[in-house]
Design a protein around this motif. Structure first.
Motif, short mmCIF file in Angstrom:
data_model
loop_
_atom_site.label_atom_id
_atom_site.label_comp_id
_atom_site.label_asym_id
_atom_site.label_seq_id
_atom_site.Cartn_x
_atom_site.Cartn_y
_atom_site.Cartn_z
N MET A 35 11.64 -7.08 22.76
CA MET A 35 11.24 -5.97 23.62
C MET A 35 10.37 -4.99 22.81
N PHE A 36 10.77 -4.71 21.57
CA PHE A 36 9.99 -3.83 20.70
C PHE A 36 8.59 -4.40 20.49
N PHE A 37 8.50 -5.70 20.26
CA PHE A 37 7.19 -6.34 20.05
C PHE A 37 6.32 -6.29 21.30
N GLU A 38 6.92 -6.32 22.47
CA GLU A 38 6.14 -6.18 23.70
C GLU A 38 5.47 -4.81 23.74
N TYR A 39 6.20 -3.78 23.32
CA TYR A 39 5.59 -2.45 23.24
C TYR A 39 4.50 -2.42 22.17
N CYS A 40 4.73 -3.09 21.05
CA CYS A 40 3.70 -3.16 20.01
C CYS A 40 2.42 -3.76 20.57
N LYS A 41 2.55 -4.80 21.38
CA LYS A 41 1.37 -5.41 22.00
C LYS A 41 0.68 -4.41 22.91
N GLU A 42 1.47 -3.70 23.71
CA GLU A 42 0.93 -2.71 24.64
C GLU A 42 0.14 -1.62 23.91
N TYR A 43 0.62 -1.23 22.73
CA TYR A 43 -0.03 -0.17 21.95
C TYR A 43 -0.97 -0.74 20.88
N ASP A 44 -1.21 -2.03 20.94
CA ASP A 44 -2.13 -2.71 20.01
C ASP A 44 -1.74 -2.47 18.54
N ILE A 45 -0.46 -2.68 18.25
CA ILE A 45 0.05 -2.53 16.90
C ILE A 45 0.38 -3.91 16.35
N GLU A 46 -0.22 -4.23 15.22
CA GLU A 46 0.03 -5.51 14.56
C GLU A 46 1.46 -5.54 14.03
N VAL A 101 18.98 1.71 21.21
CA VAL A 101 18.42 2.91 20.57
C VAL A 101 18.41 2.76 19.06
N VAL A 102 19.52 2.31 18.49
CA VAL A 102 19.62 2.14 17.03
C VAL A 102 18.60 1.10 16.56
N ALA A 103 18.50 -0.01 17.27
CA ALA A 103 17.56 -1.06 16.88
C ALA A 103 16.12 -0.54 16.92
N PHE A 104 15.72 0.13 17.99
CA PHE A 104 14.37 0.66 18.09
C PHE A 104 14.10 1.69 16.99
N VAL A 144 10.22 5.89 24.65
CA VAL A 144 9.42 4.86 23.97
C VAL A 144 7.97 5.32 23.85
N LYS A 145 7.48 5.97 24.87
CA LYS A 145 6.10 6.51 24.81
C LYS A 145 5.98 7.49 23.65
N ILE A 146 6.93 8.40 23.52
CA ILE A 146 6.93 9.37 22.42
C ILE A 146 7.03 8.64 21.08
N LEU A 147 7.93 7.68 21.01
CA LEU A 147 8.15 6.93 19.77
C LEU A 147 6.85 6.29 19.28
N PHE A 148 6.14 5.63 20.18
CA PHE A 148 4.92 4.93 19.80
C PHE A 148 3.74 5.89 19.63
N ASP A 150 3.60 9.03 18.95
CA ASP A 150 3.74 9.96 17.84
C ASP A 150 3.95 9.25 16.50
N SER A 151 3.85 7.95 16.51
CA SER A 151 4.13 7.18 15.29
C SER A 151 3.04 7.36 14.24
N PRO A 152 3.39 7.26 12.98
CA PRO A 152 2.38 7.33 11.92
C PRO A 152 1.27 6.30 12.07
N VAL A 153 1.58 5.13 12.57
CA VAL A 153 0.57 4.08 12.76
C VAL A 153 -0.49 4.54 13.77
N ILE A 154 -0.06 5.07 14.88
CA ILE A 154 -0.99 5.53 15.92
C ILE A 154 -1.73 6.78 15.45
#
Length: 167
Positions: A35-46, A101-104, A144-148, A150-154
């Motif tokens: 599920m986390f990787f699906e969000y990574c794809k959505e946000y174009d994160i390798e 939540v802990v896993a994410f 999840v939107k905030i997590l991604f 606001d992430s250092p990668v983004i």
């Protein structure tokens, strides 16, 4: 017959060697990782190559537990201070919403490069402590939107995009 045994032995050795080079993922975390990787794809994160730099994504029984405070997850580092394992306390398995939540949170430390937490107890996935995991889950899409976003990668990507190439 000898040739068949040799082929089987060679195949076994090749399989064993390959298995040693891969990351070991506890099946109980696989759903959340996918599920986390699906969000990574959505946000174009390798994430693919980075995944295989890990040794383990695992559920463990070695993290601190007490009535006052417990460690539900953490990343562990090697002697070069590089993250090599993501571990989740077995007690998080008691509730799938807390586990999510802990896993994410732990996946974000590694894949989204959160070195620090965003607050002590502010009701966000990346806070040090969460008084209510269920409030986070009830606001999951926004969290999840905030997590991604606001992430250092983004943020790093946005900062690079704003550099003026003519300077």
């Amino acid at each position: 017959m000898k040739k068949s045994l040799y082929v089987l032995f060679t195949l076994f050795c090749a399989t064993y060697t390959f298995a040693q080079d891969g990351v070991q993922i506890d099946g109980r975390l696989k759903l959340h990782l996918d599920m986390f990787f699906e969000y990574c794809k959505e946000y174009d994160i390798e994430y693919y190559d980075k995944l295989f730099e890990l040794k383990n994504i695992d559920v463990v029984d070695t993290l601190h537990l007490s009535p006052q405070a417990s460690t539900l997850g953490m990343v562990t580092r090697n002697k070069n201070n590089e993250i090599e394992n993501i571990v989740i306390n077995w007690v998080a398995l008691l509730d799938q919403e807390i586990l999510k939540v802990v896993a994410f949170h732990e996946f974000a430390h590694y894949f989204l490069e959160y070195e620090k937490h965003v607050c002590d107890d502010c009701g966000k996935i990346m806070s040090v402590v969460n008084s209510s995991y269920f409030d986070i889950v009830n606001d999951w899409d926004n969290q999840v939107k905030i997590l991604f976003e606001d992430s250092p990668v983004i943020k790093r990507r946005k900062n690079v995009a704003y550099l003026d190439p003519t300077e």
